[in-house]
Motif scaffolding. Structure first.
Motif, PDB file in Angstrom:
ATOM      1  N   ASP A 100       0.899  -1.079  -0.085  1.00 28.02           N
ATOM      2  CA  ASP A 100       0.034   0.340  -0.073  1.00 28.02           C
ATOM      3  C   ASP A 100       0.956   1.164   0.023  1.00 28.02           C
ATOM      4  O   ASP A 100       2.042   1.170   0.587  1.00 28.02           O
ATOM      5  CB  ASP A 100      -0.776  -0.222   1.346  1.00 28.02           C
ATOM      6  CG  ASP A 100      -2.142   0.848   1.374  1.00 28.02           C
ATOM      7  OD1 ASP A 100      -1.687   2.181   1.405  1.00 28.02           O
ATOM      8  OD2 ASP A 100      -2.921   0.594   1.134  1.00 28.02           O
ATOM      9  N   PRO A 103       1.516   2.288   4.227  1.00 30.41           N
ATOM     10  CA  PRO A 103       1.079   0.854   5.006  1.00 30.41           C
ATOM     11  C   PRO A 103       0.861   1.117   6.322  1.00 30.41           C
ATOM     12  O   PRO A 103       0.187   0.494   7.098  1.00 30.41           O
ATOM     13  CB  PRO A 103       2.398   0.078   4.525  1.00 30.41           C
ATOM     14  CG  PRO A 103       3.437   0.926   4.241  1.00 30.41           C
ATOM     15  CD  PRO A 103       2.637   2.085   3.661  1.00 30.41           C
ATOM     16  N   ARG A 106      -2.429   2.779   6.711  1.00 33.58           N
ATOM     17  CA  ARG A 106      -3.680   1.539   6.722  1.00 33.58           C
ATOM     18  C   ARG A 106      -3.704   0.705   7.779  1.00 33.58           C
ATOM     19  O   ARG A 106      -4.890   0.515   8.513  1.00 33.58           O
ATOM     20  CB  ARG A 106      -3.389   0.821   5.546  1.00 33.58           C
ATOM     21  CG  ARG A 106      -4.477  -0.101   5.395  1.00 33.58           C
ATOM     22  CD  ARG A 106      -4.376  -0.765   3.924  1.00 33.58           C
ATOM     23  NE  ARG A 106      -5.415  -2.031   3.996  1.00 33.58           N
ATOM     24  CZ  ARG A 106      -5.341  -3.056   3.246  1.00 33.58           C
ATOM     25  NH1 ARG A 106      -4.140  -3.513   2.802  1.00 33.58           N
ATOM     26  NH2 ARG A 106      -6.403  -3.953   3.318  1.00 33.58           N
TER      27      ARG A 106
END
Length: 168
Positions: A100, A103, A106
């Protein structure tokens, strides 16, 4: 309450832990804050054929707390029991960083949505499929694990730490 060791009897009941236990075990080792203390701790534990996977030091003027995670929980625990260092144990979540652009954001978002608080985090010397991993100390391990796995993130287990073959 975590078990206390290092010359003292355990204060909590013993439990069976399997290699695929979804949480990772961290040791919080109390050392005097002077030259050579960390080196002595590492010398004693690493001589038992265990590898440090994660390390964080919180210090004060007189003492330090070394938060450390090893690739082999049982061997590390035995080495610490034989040492003169007092320590406690705590379950943490290990999670691979997702593919992502953000990261960490997230992971944090997923835990906030699940109303799980992160007390602290540090990187793990662990790679699988080219991805790194982090350790997370949270206020509700079960809820945190559920939120991360339901979102499709890969949790790192104790067994995974023994099978990490991507380290140089």
């Amino acid at each position: 309450m975590p078990s206390q060791h290092g010359g003292k009897s355990a204060t909590g009941p013993s439990t069976m832990r399997g290699r695929n236990w979804p949480a990772l075990r961290q040791f919080c080792v109390f050392v005097e804050n002077h030259v050579g203390s960390l080196q002595e701790l590492m010398r004693q534990v690493e001589s038992e054929n265990v590898r440090v996977i994660g390390l964080s030091v919180v210090d004060s003027i007189d003492f330090a707390v070394v938060r450390v995670m090893f690739d082999n929980y049982e061997r590390a625990q035995e080495a610490l029991k034989l040492s003169s260092f007092p320590f406690s144990e705590k379950d943490l979540i290990g999670v691979e960083l997702p593919d992502d652009p953000q990261p960490y954001a997230r992971i944090c978002t997923l835990l906030v949505q699940a109303e799980v608080n992160i007390a602290y985090s540090y990187p793990l010397l662990f790679r699988r499929h080219g991805r790194g991993a982090i350790a997370l100390c949270v206020d509700d391990v079960d809820q945190g694990l559920r939120a991360l796995t339901e979102a499709g993130l890969a949790v790192v287990t104790e067994g995974d730490l023994l099978e990490d073959d991507e380290m140089l």
